[in-house]
Design an enzyme around this catalytic site. Sequence first.
Site, PDB file in Angstrom:
ATOM      1  N   GLU A   1      93.160 -27.856 -18.636  1.00 34.31           N
ATOM      2  CA  GLU A   1      92.804 -26.519 -18.159  1.00 34.31           C
ATOM      3  C   GLU A   1      91.420 -26.087 -18.639  1.00 34.31           C
ATOM      4  O   GLU A   1      90.742 -25.295 -17.995  1.00 34.31           O
ATOM      5  CB  GLU A   1      93.856 -25.502 -18.612  1.00 34.31           C
TER       6      GLU A   1
ATOM      7  N   HIS B   1     105.835 -49.621 -23.623  1.00 37.77           N
ATOM      8  CA  HIS B   1     106.604 -50.598 -22.859  1.00 37.77           C
ATOM      9  C   HIS B   1     106.459 -50.378 -21.356  1.00 37.77           C
ATOM     10  O   HIS B   1     107.055 -51.109 -20.557  1.00 37.77           O
ATOM     11  CB  HIS B   1     108.085 -50.545 -23.258  1.00 37.77           C
TER      12      HIS B   1
ATOM     13  N   LYS C   1      97.825 -18.533  -8.313  1.00 42.25           N
ATOM     14  CA  LYS C   1      98.535 -17.264  -8.515  1.00 42.25           C
ATOM     15  C   LYS C   1      98.308 -16.328  -7.335  1.00 42.25           C
ATOM     16  O   LYS C   1      99.220 -15.617  -6.899  1.00 42.25           O
ATOM     17  CB  LYS C   1      98.071 -16.610  -9.817  1.00 42.25           C
TER      18      LYS C   1
END
Length: 417
Positions: free
Chosen positions: A268, A294, A409
């Site tokens: 961010e 792994h 938003k």
Amino acid sequence: MLQYENDFIWNKDVNITALMDDVYQKLVTEKESKIAGYYTLGEDSLPLVDHVLENSQTNRYIQQSDTIVVIGIGGSSLGTKAIYSVFKHRYKNAKRMLFLENPDEIDLYEKLASIEKEKTIFIVVSKSGSTIETISIFKEIISRFYLNYEQQDRERIIAITDFDSLLYKFAQYYKIKVYTIPDNVGGRFSVLSAVGVVPLTLAGYDMKSLLSGAATMANSFFEKKENHLLEKAVFLTSHQKEYPMNVVFSYANCLEDFTKWYVQLWGESLGKINKNAQHVGLTPIGHIGSVDQHSFLQLIIEGPRDKTVTFIKLENFEKNIKIPNISLKFIEKADYINGYTFNELIDGECEATKESIIQQGINVDEITLDRLNEKNIGKLIMYYELLTSLCGKIFNIDTYNQPGVELGKQILLKKFN
């Protein structure tokens, strides 16, 4: 104590010293002008710890509680959750902490079902004061638990927000206890402010030692004793086009939430359009060793050479569990590790993984914590915050805004109107 080492392969045309000096001076200026206030939170937040402890002595709801519920998302919860996850195994008498972050109905239902109102303190955290996920979950808590925030239940609610935000006004109107976040401290840099200090102190964690560690790192950096930070920032940013991704392998399960905090802080803060209209940034990838080696290690070793790798290693797990000296028929090939501790095993895996990556000419650095204590975690938090600001300065961006998030938003608002 934290130790650092790197195996960076530099481009010859990078003027390392000049860039290091320049970005250091920019951070000094930023600190002195108070553009960003997180630099001094290690010292500034110490009186807040005392205030919270004093308040808890006079609040019978806090005295009777055994659970702290944190309602917040992103920077309002990730840092707090990271510290809690690191130390919860050591604090046997601490209050339980529950984090309500995502409006996922399944997760929300299960967590709410585990809450007993009469033994709970609810802390609603939102820097803006109107974060849609946070306020919506807060409304559900009010409804589900018949939370009378206008009268007797107001003392089991705490708000943490910006001064004069909508949440601040709500809390003031109903005489709910409210703590403010400094104006010049962004949400993802706010864990050392009231955002993290209040809930963790109430739960029983030693925040003074953690703040002390953060202050030590910040002061040491500004005394120019942490040049490895400058070097790392210059390397990562000057080689961004070649290595746009930074993979963090944390070799301890309790650091998983810390790794998630790093991902938010890095992504961010640094993914921006800079002042030259260029798209810049470093993609953060967080993993836990030895589990994720792994799977992801194959991609690092033989996949595209577009990544740098950071190892975060714990030197002493302080448990000393030995692998039993047992030989299992047909599986005798695993006997070579018998008698060693699991600490030695995971440490060996970390070193072997790092060496295998270095042998492939991939850029690697390592952070080693001698042990898991509050001062070391405070230092580690400040280390990454400083590193983020340094990279932001070199990228020529505003490290502390998030216009891309704000766009989402605005679109969400239109969908529900």
